[in-house]
Design a protein around this motif. Structure first.
Motif, PDB file in Angstrom:
ATOM      1  N   TYR A  36       0.822  -1.209   0.000  1.00 19.75           N
ATOM      2  CA  TYR A  36       0.000   0.000   0.000  1.00 19.75           C
ATOM      3  C   TYR A  36       0.859   1.263   0.000  1.00 19.75           C
ATOM      4  O   TYR A  36       0.407   2.328  -0.432  1.00 19.75           O
ATOM      5  N   THR A  79      -6.180   4.821   0.904  1.00 16.82           N
ATOM      6  CA  THR A  79      -4.908   4.085   0.883  1.00 16.82           C
ATOM      7  C   THR A  79      -4.216   4.161   2.235  1.00 16.82           C
ATOM      8  O   THR A  79      -3.623   3.181   2.696  1.00 16.82           O
ATOM      9  N   TYR A 101     -12.003   2.374  -3.135  1.00 14.36           N
ATOM     10  CA  TYR A 101     -11.552   3.286  -4.181  1.00 14.36           C
ATOM     11  C   TYR A 101     -12.673   3.724  -5.125  1.00 14.36           C
ATOM     12  O   TYR A 101     -12.455   4.574  -5.991  1.00 14.36           O
TER      13      TYR A 101
END
Length: 369
Positions: A36, A79, A101
């Protein structure tokens, strides 16, 4: 001021490209780096690309190029949250995570439709009518709310992890670096709220310049975290410290719990497992011959302490006993505490004061008087 900010844009952009290059061409780094983190860097690179193209004048001073940087706004928060969850609870990526997302993708589509696709004439007309300002305020507000929500969720995960540490470990691990990361992001978001309100009710020029500085601050914080993720990956491998075995749920009767409590007390008194400075709950469960959920239930229902508190209770008892011996004259207070199983001076002092109601020096001063 603007010239300095422009230099930071170029610096951040080159750094993000450098980190991506290392990730792509260094198999060793790729194995140790949290995935990530590289997503964060990639998001930053996209955002910084728009600003670099605008500042360089490669395609003329087209303001729409800066709008590209807005693509990254709704991707940051999600994120950071997934990165926090992965680091603290070892949650591997699954396709279900992509749902986080979806708002970001919708946001990008709307930004493209309202700010990038329209012709220059339509853009100017929206600006003169005030519609452009209204849309900018609306988009910025949504982005800010989205990021604050995910930041709050990340902080919630961190405190849940801290609680889990006390249930599983008898010692303190370093989580300050991760906490500072979340605090720094939170400080930037707080300033962003102030700037957002300024853009509505105050000086719009100052707000625009300050907002750019905040955007760059978040970018540089994440680049710093990515750098440490590559050079010191253990700072973010906190989940591995508290991995526990999975067992069936406890089926002990109340009588079994009473017997187990007596057996545990004998174990602590006779074998003194608490002298192990890095004793885990799973290790104590193995010594007792029970599962992790069973010893957790015992501590919760019969003893009323977390594992951390229970083990340090015995360490303090051991410390007081050792401190009253002639041999103790050769050691400092913390030296004796280490002999009793403590590995942190701060933890020792806090645990002692919480249990005994006074610091070690105050306690022994009272005993002597």
């Amino acid at each position: 001021m603007q010239k300095f900010l422009n230099q930071l844009v170029y610096f951040g952009y080159l750094q993000s490209l450098f980190l991506l290059f290392i990730y792509l061409f260094s198999p060793t780094r790729r194995k140790t780096l949290n995935q990530y983190l590289i997503v964060l860097v990639l998001v930053l690179t996209v955002g910084l690309t728009g600003r670099v193209l605008y500042l360089s004048g490669a395609f003329g001073k087209n303001f729409k190029l800066i709008t590209i940087s807005e693509f990254a706004i709704l991707l940051f928060g999600a994120t950071i949250y997934l990165f926090t969850r992965s680091s603290l609870f070892d949650k591997r990526f699954s396709y279900r995570d992509l749902v986080h997302y979806i708002p970001g993708v919708v946001y990008i589509i709307l930004i493209t439709v309202f700010f990038i696709i329209p012709t220059k004439e339509a853009y100017i007309a929206k600006y003169k009518s005030g519609q452009l300002l209204q849309m900018s305020i609306w988009f910025a507000g949504v982005g800010l709310l989205f990021n604050i929500t995910y930041w709050a969720l990340s902080f919630r995960l961190f405190f849940a992890f801290k609680k889990k540490l006390q249930d599983e470990l008898s010692y303190v691990i370093k989580t300050r670096f991760f906490l500072n990361f979340l605090i720094a992001i939170g400080a930037c978001l707080l300033c962003w709220v102030v700037v957002y309100l300024m853009s509505i009710y105050g000086n719009k020029f100052i707000a625009q310049t300050t907002r750019q500085a905040l955007w760059l601050s978040i970018a540089l914080i994440i680049l710093l975290i990515a750098y440490y993720g590559m050079t010191a990956p253990d700072l973010f491998r906190l989940a591995s410290v508290v991995k526990t075995k999975k067992y069936a749920h406890s089926r002990l009767s109340q009588k079994d719990l009473d017997q187990l409590k007596h057996k545990l007390e004998q174990l602590m008194e006779n074998k003194k497992p608490y002298l192990n400075r890095k004793l885990l709950k799973s290790e104590l469960a193995d010594l007792l011959g029970v599962s992790n959920p069973e010893i957790a239930r015992l501590l919760n229902e019969r003893i009323g302490m977390t594992f951390f508190e229970y083990v340090n209770y015995y360490r303090i008892k051991e410390f007081i006993t050792l401190a009253q011996t002639e041999e103790a004259q050769k050691f400092t207070m913390f030296g004796i505490a280490q002999e009793a199983g403590f590995n942190s001076k701060t933890t020792f002092n806090k645990s002692f004061k919480k249990l005994m109601g006074a610091s070690p020096s105050e306690y022994f001063a009272k005993q002597a008087s």
